[in-house]
Write a protein that holds these residues in place. Structure first.
Motif, PDB file in Angstrom:
ATOM      1  N   GLU A 134      -8.206  -0.881  -6.536  1.00  0.00           N
ATOM      2  CA  GLU A 134      -8.805   0.190  -5.733  1.00  0.00           C
ATOM      3  C   GLU A 134      -9.508  -0.374  -4.504  1.00  0.00           C
ATOM      4  N   LYS A 135     -10.234  -1.461  -4.684  1.00  0.00           N
ATOM      5  CA  LYS A 135     -10.924  -2.074  -3.552  1.00  0.00           C
ATOM      6  C   LYS A 135      -9.930  -2.560  -2.505  1.00  0.00           C
ATOM      7  N   GLN A 136      -8.852  -3.155  -2.980  1.00  0.00           N
ATOM      8  CA  GLN A 136      -7.835  -3.653  -2.059  1.00  0.00           C
ATOM      9  C   GLN A 136      -7.172  -2.512  -1.302  1.00  0.00           C
ATOM     10  N   LYS A 137      -6.910  -1.423  -2.004  1.00  0.00           N
ATOM     11  CA  LYS A 137      -6.263  -0.277  -1.356  1.00  0.00           C
ATOM     12  C   LYS A 137      -7.146   0.305  -0.265  1.00  0.00           C
ATOM     13  N   LEU A 138      -8.454   0.346  -0.503  1.00  0.00           N
ATOM     14  CA  LEU A 138      -9.375   0.868   0.515  1.00  0.00           C
ATOM     15  C   LEU A 138      -9.365  -0.009   1.759  1.00  0.00           C
ATOM     16  N   ARG A 139      -9.299  -1.310   1.562  1.00  0.00           N
ATOM     17  CA  ARG A 139      -9.288  -2.232   2.701  1.00  0.00           C
ATOM     18  C   ARG A 139      -7.975  -2.135   3.476  1.00  0.00           C
ATOM     19  N   VAL A 140      -6.872  -2.024   2.742  1.00  0.00           N
ATOM     20  CA  VAL A 140      -5.576  -1.932   3.416  1.00  0.00           C
ATOM     21  C   VAL A 140      -5.417  -0.565   4.077  1.00  0.00           C
ATOM     22  N   LYS A 141      -6.031   0.448   3.489  1.00  0.00           N
ATOM     23  CA  LYS A 141      -5.940   1.787   4.067  1.00  0.00           C
ATOM     24  C   LYS A 141      -6.494   1.804   5.491  1.00  0.00           C
ATOM     25  N   LYS A 142      -7.566   1.062   5.726  1.00  0.00           N
ATOM     26  CA  LYS A 142      -8.155   0.999   7.065  1.00  0.00           C
ATOM     27  C   LYS A 142      -7.162   0.387   8.061  1.00  0.00           C
ATOM     28  N   ILE A 143      -6.420  -0.608   7.589  1.00  0.00           N
ATOM     29  CA  ILE A 143      -5.414  -1.231   8.459  1.00  0.00           C
ATOM     30  C   ILE A 143      -4.251  -0.265   8.676  1.00  0.00           C
ATOM     31  N   PHE A 144      -3.812   0.362   7.586  1.00  0.00           N
ATOM     32  CA  PHE A 144      -2.655   1.256   7.633  1.00  0.00           C
ATOM     33  C   PHE A 144      -2.890   2.437   8.578  1.00  0.00           C
ATOM     34  N   GLU A 145      -4.103   2.975   8.572  1.00  0.00           N
ATOM     35  CA  GLU A 145      -4.394   4.172   9.364  1.00  0.00           C
ATOM     36  C   GLU A 145      -4.868   3.860  10.782  1.00  0.00           C
ATOM     37  N   ASN A 146      -5.011   2.591  11.093  1.00  0.00           N
ATOM     38  CA  ASN A 146      -5.462   2.216  12.440  1.00  0.00           C
ATOM     39  C   ASN A 146      -4.321   2.413  13.437  1.00  0.00           C
ATOM     40  N   GLU A 147      -4.552   3.261  14.424  1.00  0.00           N
ATOM     41  CA  GLU A 147      -3.519   3.588  15.407  1.00  0.00           C
ATOM     42  C   GLU A 147      -3.147   2.383  16.279  1.00  0.00           C
ATOM     43  N   LYS A 148      -4.022   1.388  16.321  1.00  0.00           N
ATOM     44  CA  LYS A 148      -3.748   0.219  17.159  1.00  0.00           C
ATOM     45  C   LYS A 148      -2.917  -0.844  16.432  1.00  0.00           C
ATOM     46  N   ARG A 149      -2.580  -0.567  15.165  1.00  0.00           N
ATOM     47  CA  ARG A 149      -1.851  -1.554  14.375  1.00  0.00           C
ATOM     48  C   ARG A 149      -0.475  -1.826  14.968  1.00  0.00           C
ATOM     49  N   LEU A 150      -0.139  -3.101  15.078  1.00  0.00           N
ATOM     50  CA  LEU A 150       1.173  -3.491  15.560  1.00  0.00           C
ATOM     51  C   LEU A 150       2.182  -3.266  14.436  1.00  0.00           C
ATOM     52  N   GLN A 151       3.146  -2.412  14.683  1.00  0.00           N
ATOM     53  CA  GLN A 151       4.112  -2.066  13.650  1.00  0.00           C
ATOM     54  C   GLN A 151       5.003  -3.269  13.310  1.00  0.00           C
ATOM     55  N   ALA A 152       5.557  -3.243  12.091  1.00  0.00           N
ATOM     56  CA  ALA A 152       6.425  -4.330  11.655  1.00  0.00           C
ATOM     57  C   ALA A 152       7.681  -4.386  12.519  1.00  0.00           C
ATOM     58  N   TYR A 185       0.837  -1.204   0.000  1.00  0.00           N
ATOM     59  CA  TYR A 185       0.000   0.000   0.000  1.00  0.00           C
ATOM     60  C   TYR A 185       0.873   1.257   0.000  1.00  0.00           C
ATOM     61  N   GLU A 186       1.935   1.241   0.784  1.00  0.00           N
ATOM     62  CA  GLU A 186       2.817   2.408   0.868  1.00  0.00           C
ATOM     63  C   GLU A 186       3.560   2.650  -0.443  1.00  0.00           C
ATOM     64  N   ARG A 187       3.854   1.602  -1.173  1.00  0.00           N
ATOM     65  CA  ARG A 187       4.637   1.720  -2.402  1.00  0.00           C
ATOM     66  C   ARG A 187       3.787   1.792  -3.662  1.00  0.00           C
ATOM     67  N   ASP A 188       2.497   1.544  -3.537  1.00  0.00           N
ATOM     68  CA  ASP A 188       1.634   1.490  -4.712  1.00  0.00           C
ATOM     69  C   ASP A 188       1.233   2.894  -5.151  1.00  0.00           C
ATOM     70  N   GLN A 189       1.879   3.372  -6.213  1.00  0.00           N
ATOM     71  CA  GLN A 189       1.577   4.702  -6.729  1.00  0.00           C
ATOM     72  C   GLN A 189       0.670   4.658  -7.965  1.00  0.00           C
ATOM     73  N   ASP A 190       0.748   3.579  -8.719  1.00  0.00           N
ATOM     74  CA  ASP A 190       0.031   3.512 -10.000  1.00  0.00           C
ATOM     75  C   ASP A 190      -1.006   2.389 -10.057  1.00  0.00           C
ATOM     76  N   ASN A 191      -1.437   1.889  -8.910  1.00  0.00           N
ATOM     77  CA  ASN A 191      -2.437   0.819  -8.857  1.00  0.00           C
ATOM     78  C   ASN A 191      -1.976  -0.449  -9.572  1.00  0.00           C
ATOM     79  N   ASN A 192      -0.677  -0.659  -9.654  1.00  0.00           N
ATOM     80  CA  ASN A 192      -0.176  -1.867 -10.296  1.00  0.00           C
ATOM     81  C   ASN A 192      -0.027  -3.020  -9.309  1.00  0.00           C
ATOM     82  N   LEU A 193       0.006  -2.685  -8.033  1.00  0.00           N
ATOM     83  CA  LEU A 193       0.200  -3.703  -7.008  1.00  0.00           C
ATOM     84  C   LEU A 193      -1.116  -4.103  -6.342  1.00  0.00           C
ATOM     85  N   LEU A 194      -1.973  -3.130  -6.139  1.00  0.00           N
ATOM     86  CA  LEU A 194      -3.260  -3.376  -5.487  1.00  0.00           C
ATOM     87  C   LEU A 194      -4.372  -2.710  -6.279  1.00  0.00           C
TER      88      LEU A 194
END
Length: 306
Positions: A193-211, A182-191
């Motif tokens: 639109e639907k996938q990006k929306l789902r991952v965005k919720k995970i990415f922006e969740n403050e409770k997410r356990l960082q890598a 999600y962080e590297r996807d600039q041209d929708n070649n990796l994910l």
């Protein structure tokens, strides 16, 4: 963990017109010579032998030109599965035949070696698939699969306690891979639109356990506390593997892109995927896959794979 992420990122990111015939002009000797000079009793449509021979030479020359015109190779757009190559039969029809292993390119390094389930090291994947094709239809051929990337080596047995720990790391890894995409996807070649929306919720969740490197206790606690963050990554990985064909089941071959590079790093990989096949029918259904990762039955949703 970083090696795992880099590995999956690599997985996501293998009429000419023939010359127009010239008209051959056949001269009527009667017309050419005139009625006075024509031989009495000659057939008015008969051609002199010399003129007829000349006409044949012209036609033969044209046929030679036509034969030299290159025709399109039927194999150009004809695809064969791994281990086979295209050849043309007597009727100029393309067909797939087993590739000769000796025709495969030599490996550039040991990193190209692969290990088969027969515990034999093959120089490259090309050599492996060509060998498997030559055994097609035999018991040995049906049992032979690509086991893992790299030369064959001793893989220590996976204990029961280690097997229970495997999905903890695997779930966390899948989540982090998606976030990285999600962080590297600039041209929708990796994910999509639907996938990006789902991952965005995970990415922006403050409770997410960082890598990072985490204890098994922390990973277990996070899965219980932030369960919803892991549902989509598990579905996403299944959809990435279910491609040949996309029928809602994973075969040994479809699992290979994921399991083959993991086995040398995670010695419980083989036993884990064997456990996922709960009914031992050689196919892993979405429901079986989700259960392996601790996803509840009511949360299995095929719409998440679109």
């Amino acid at each position: 963990m970083k090696m795992w992420i880099v590995f999956l990122l690599c997985l996501v990111s293998r009429g000419m017109t023939a010359p127009t015939e010239e008209e051959v002009l056949v001269v009527d000797p009667v017309v050419e010579a005139g009625p006075e000079e024509a031989e009495v009793g000659a057939n008015p449509v008969q051609v002199e032998v010399a003129a007829f021979d000349e006409a044949i030479e012209v036609v033969e020359d044209m046929e030679e030109v036509e034969e030299e015109v290159p025709t399109e190779n039927p194999c150009l757009d004809f695809h064969c599965k791994k281990g086979k190559v295209c050849e043309i039969d007597e009727d100029n029809t393309p067909m797939c035949v087993c590739q000769d292993p000796s025709s495969c390119l030599a490996p550039e390094g040991e990193f190209e070696h692969v290990c088969g389930t027969d515990n034999k090291t093959y120089e490259t994947q090309c050599h492996f698939h060509a060998t498997k094709c030559s055994l097609e239809g035999t018991k040995k051929g049906r049992k032979l699969h690509l086991d893992y990337i790299g030369p064959c080596k001793f893989i220590e047995p996976c204990g029961d306690s280690e097997l229970s720990e495997f999905p903890l790391r695997m779930r966390d890894w899948l989540k982090n891979v998606l976030v990285t995409l999600y962080e590297r996807d600039q041209d929708n070649n990796l994910l999509s639109e639907k996938q990006k929306l789902r991952v965005k919720k995970i990415f922006e969740n403050e409770k997410r356990l960082q890598a990072g490197e985490h204890s098994l206790d922390l990973l277990a606690h996070d899965f219980k506390k932030n369960y919803n963050m892991y549902i989509f990554p598990v579905h996403w990985q299944f959809s990435q593997l279910d491609q040949h064909p996309g029928d809602g089941y994973l075969t040994h071959t479809e699992l290979a892109p994921l399991r083959a590079p993991l086995i040398p790093m995670e010695h419980c990989t083989t036993r884990f995927f064997e456990m996922c096949d709960a009914d031992s029918d050689k196919y892993i259904a979405l429901e079986e896959w989700a259960a392996c990762f601790g996803i509840k039955e009511q949360d299995v949703d095929k719409e998440l794979m679109i």
